[in-house]
Enzyme design. Sequence first.
Site, PDB file in Angstrom:
ATOM      1  CD  GLU A  82      -2.874   0.826   2.478  1.00  0.00           C
ATOM      2  OE1 GLU A  82      -3.157   1.815   3.163  1.00  0.00           O
ATOM      3  OE2 GLU A  82      -3.314  -0.320   2.708  1.00  0.00           O
ATOM      4  CG  ASP A  83       1.464   3.029   3.077  1.00  0.00           C
ATOM      5  OD1 ASP A  83       0.550   3.448   2.344  1.00  0.00           O
ATOM      6  OD2 ASP A  83       1.314   2.828   4.297  1.00  0.00           O
TER       7      ASP A  83
END
Length: 194
Positions: A82-83
């Site tokens: 996600e990051d």
Amino acid sequence: METFTNWRTWEQARAALTSQPIDVEALDRAAQAALRWHGEQRRPTGTPYAEHLFEALEVLVRGAGVTDTDVLVTALLHDTVEDTDATLADVEAAFGPEVGELVDWVTKPPVEGKAAKRAAKVAYLRRLRDAPREAILVKLADRVSNVQTLDRMPPDFQRRYHAETVTYIVPLAANEPWFAGWFAAWQQRFAHLR
């Protein structure tokens, strides 16, 4: 309400884990991958991102008593897809399909636009009701780490995040006694946000 901030570095986490029936070697590899992928990222509070990952791990081990290696590895890697620029294929190649599947369950889908992001996040949170127990444990530990510092965030964020936690995350804790108790105490502490 127990707070978790003891494991700020991998060295602190590793030292605490050596007395547990845990595959510390597998966690070493996951911690190094997480540190490499997250690099110099910071949390909104300004702390190094890795502290959040170690805190989620600490919540699972010290709080909930989890010793399952795949769950603990996933806790360290839960935000990589996600990051960071890591892909699900990268996670699966390095840590196997079980960890890859668990990371996938706790990863919000990438979308553009404010309204689309809100809708995607709600769909993601609702989808967690169908997640395997192992993924739910990781999500619960992630949220315990996140909500401990809720009082350091802007008031409008506090209200939104509190409502989201009570609506979507707290029900996931119902079948997990330690998490249910922790979130009950947390709700009392943050009752002013109702």
